[in-house]
Design an enzyme around this catalytic site. Structure first.
Site, PDB file in Angstrom:
ATOM      1  N   TRP A 154       0.809  -1.220   0.000  1.00 11.04           N
ATOM      2  CA  TRP A 154       0.000   0.000   0.000  1.00 11.04           C
ATOM      3  C   TRP A 154       0.841   1.268   0.000  1.00 11.04           C
ATOM      4  O   TRP A 154       0.540   2.249   0.680  1.00 11.04           O
ATOM      5  CB  TRP A 154      -0.984   0.003   1.174  1.00 11.04           C
ATOM      6  CG  TRP A 154      -1.776  -1.258   1.259  1.00 11.04           C
ATOM      7  CD1 TRP A 154      -1.757  -2.180   2.252  1.00 11.04           C
ATOM      8  CD2 TRP A 154      -2.706  -1.759   0.276  1.00 11.04           C
ATOM      9  NE1 TRP A 154      -2.605  -3.236   1.963  1.00 11.04           N
ATOM     10  CE2 TRP A 154      -3.201  -2.993   0.760  1.00 11.04           C
ATOM     11  CE3 TRP A 154      -3.166  -1.290  -0.960  1.00 11.04           C
ATOM     12  CZ2 TRP A 154      -4.121  -3.758   0.045  1.00 11.04           C
ATOM     13  CZ3 TRP A 154      -4.077  -2.039  -1.659  1.00 11.04           C
ATOM     14  CH2 TRP A 154      -4.551  -3.254  -1.161  1.00 11.04           C
ATOM     15  N   TYR A 160      10.110   7.279  17.951  1.00 10.68           N
ATOM     16  CA  TYR A 160       9.925   8.443  18.815  1.00 10.68           C
ATOM     17  C   TYR A 160       9.753   9.716  17.970  1.00 10.68           C
ATOM     18  O   TYR A 160       8.987  10.604  18.327  1.00 10.68           O
ATOM     19  CB  TYR A 160      11.124   8.608  19.742  1.00 10.68           C
ATOM     20  CG  TYR A 160      11.409   7.394  20.601  1.00 10.68           C
ATOM     21  CD1 TYR A 160      10.668   7.144  21.754  1.00 10.68           C
ATOM     22  CD2 TYR A 160      12.413   6.494  20.247  1.00 10.68           C
ATOM     23  CE1 TYR A 160      10.924   6.025  22.532  1.00 10.68           C
ATOM     24  CE2 TYR A 160      12.675   5.369  21.029  1.00 10.68           C
ATOM     25  CZ  TYR A 160      11.922   5.139  22.170  1.00 10.68           C
ATOM     26  OH  TYR A 160      12.176   4.026  22.931  1.00 10.68           O
ATOM     27  N   GLU A 162      -1.671  13.560  11.177  1.00  8.91           N
ATOM     28  CA  GLU A 162      -2.228  12.591  10.231  1.00  8.91           C
ATOM     29  C   GLU A 162      -3.717  12.391  10.472  1.00  8.91           C
ATOM     30  O   GLU A 162      -4.523  12.359   9.530  1.00  8.91           O
ATOM     31  CB  GLU A 162      -1.491  11.268  10.377  1.00  8.91           C
ATOM     32  CG  GLU A 162      -1.940  10.168   9.430  1.00  8.91           C
ATOM     33  CD  GLU A 162      -1.174   8.889   9.663  1.00  8.91           C
ATOM     34  OE1 GLU A 162      -0.714   8.284   8.674  1.00  8.91           O
ATOM     35  OE2 GLU A 162      -1.027   8.473  10.835  1.00  8.91           O
ATOM     36  N   GLN A 191     -28.474   6.017  -1.248  1.00  7.14           N
ATOM     37  CA  GLN A 191     -29.878   5.634  -1.064  1.00  7.14           C
ATOM     38  C   GLN A 191     -30.819   6.731  -1.565  1.00  7.14           C
ATOM     39  O   GLN A 191     -31.846   6.447  -2.191  1.00  7.14           O
ATOM     40  CB  GLN A 191     -30.142   5.341   0.410  1.00  7.14           C
ATOM     41  CG  GLN A 191     -31.428   4.584   0.683  1.00  7.14           C
ATOM     42  CD  GLN A 191     -31.350   3.146   0.224  1.00  7.14           C
ATOM     43  OE1 GLN A 191     -30.267   2.625  -0.042  1.00  7.14           O
ATOM     44  NE2 GLN A 191     -32.507   2.498   0.112  1.00  7.14           N
TER      45      GLN A 191
END
Length: 387
Positions: free
Chosen positions: A159, A237, A246, A340
């Site tokens: 990935w 660290y 992130e 939907q």
């Protein structure tokens, strides 16, 4: 706490919104995302021309400056149309640049940040092990050995998004196998993607297809000492301070997607006719839209709260995890309801609702699964560690 944007931030938001509508409309994003074989270079070039890769990079390195709130504003506005293609910008600006700014030497900042700000250096994050998923530490087999003038890197990663077009690969590898704890003895390498011994193979996937996620093999890849980020053996660290950023980035992306979902759902309900009138008059569909709008607001408030804490340097690890969990689940729920509402057209590749669902379903599992997030939140309340 006042979550209102300043006049300067509002002006920046409006500039970005106009640019997105004019230069990155949904129909073009839909076309780009569908082409799994080709990275959207044209979109990269537009972002570079506008200077957006400089957001968050200090002016002394050619950037535009700005804190995490500024980056959040851009990410939200761009994701409204781009969805997962946000990472054309995010991998370099939020992944590579944040890491270099956090742990890079002065020489590395000058060498790399200036090119990133100009849109001249494309970064890919190469962290996940083939057998590991979110268990990065436990599954770490990629390793590097010290040699004269640098390191020899061997292993494989999964990935690694945009690896086939990257200039640099941010690689986490084990450099000391004698440590007591798994998070020790890890080193971060900023590898030249064109180095001999690197091969990247495309991994077909459900969403964000044009980003080109890859399996990457490293075979005796030489990495010079000057391309080691931070202190060897202490990478874990060094990475920890960037984790909140992130999660904030993911939250902003998901909020942008919810914006896009709501925008499309309301527009469709006002023009689609059935049973003698527009479907927007149907109570059940109004309830769906009300749910989406509520998820939008709760995500927005939590995002602004966490981003403000981070920008002020206050602890927000648990809050950032909560944001990641809430935002990803709200985005997927919103897109599902959007499908939907639109019925067959929501499922059609001719519209964007299905793309919002596909692009954001993965974020319930990455960069950390929501199940692990829940475990972490529970642990913060005094319960025992479960993994």
């Amino acid at each position: 706490m006042d979550f209102s944007l300043t006049e300067e931030q509002l002006a920046f938001r409006d500039v970005v919104r106009r640019w997105v509508d004019a230069e990155a409309p949904k129909d073009w994003m839909r076309q780009l995302e569908a082409d799994e074989e080709n990275y959207p270079v044209a979109l990269w070039d537009k972002l570079a021309e506008q200077g957006f890769f400089g957001i968050g990079i200090p002016e002394e390195y050619g950037g535009l400056g700005g804190d995490v709130v500024t980056q959040m504003i851009f990410a939200r506005e761009f994701a409204r149309t781009a969805g997962g293609l946000l990472w054309v910008w995010g991998l370099t600006s939020f992944g590579g640049a944040k890491t270099i700014a956090s742990v890079g030497s002065k020489e590395q900042k000058q060498r790399f940040l200036t090119k990133m700000a100009a849109g001249e250096l494309r970064v890919s994050l190469s962290m996940t092990e083939p057998d590991g998923g979110t268990d990065v530490l436990g599954a770490m087999k990629t390793h590097a050995e010290k040699v004269d003038g640098g390191w020899k890197l061997n292993g494989a990663k999964m990935w690694t998004t945009a690896a086939r077009v990257a200039d640099r690969l941010l690689v986490l590898a084990r450099t000391d196998r004698t440590v007591e704890k798994k998070h020790q003895g890890l080193t971060m390498f900023f590898v030249d993607a064109k180095s001999p011994g690197i091969t990247a193979s495309l991994l077909p996937k459900l969403g964000m297809r044009a980003m080109g996620s890859c399996e990457v093999h490293y075979e005796d890849v030489f990495v010079p000492d000057e391309d080691v980020l931070g202190e060897p053996g202490k990478a874990w660290y060094a990475m920890l301070p960037t984790l909140n950023n992130e999660r904030i980035m993911v939250g902003a992306q998901c909020l942008g997607a919810i914006d896009g979902v709501l925008e499309d759902a309301v527009a469709y309900m006002l023009q689609r006719k059935a049973f003698g009138g527009i479907i927007g008059r149907f109570q059940v569909l109004q309830h769906y839209v009300a749910d989406i709008a509520t998820w939008q607001k709760t995500t927005e408030l939590l995002l602004y709260y966490v981003a403000q804490l981070q920008s002020e340097g206050k602890p927000c690890g648990v809050d950032a995890n909560m944001l990641k969990m809430v935002a990803t689940e709200n985005a997927v729920k919103a897109a599902d309801l959007g499908i939907q509402i639109m019925g067959g057209m929501g499922y059609s590749a001719e519209t964007d609702m299905q793309r919002y669902w596909r692009d954001h379903r993965i974020l319930r599992m990455t960069p950390i699964s929501n199940e692990m997030v829940r475990n972490s939140i529970a642990e913060s309340l005094g319960l025992p560690r479960s993994y």
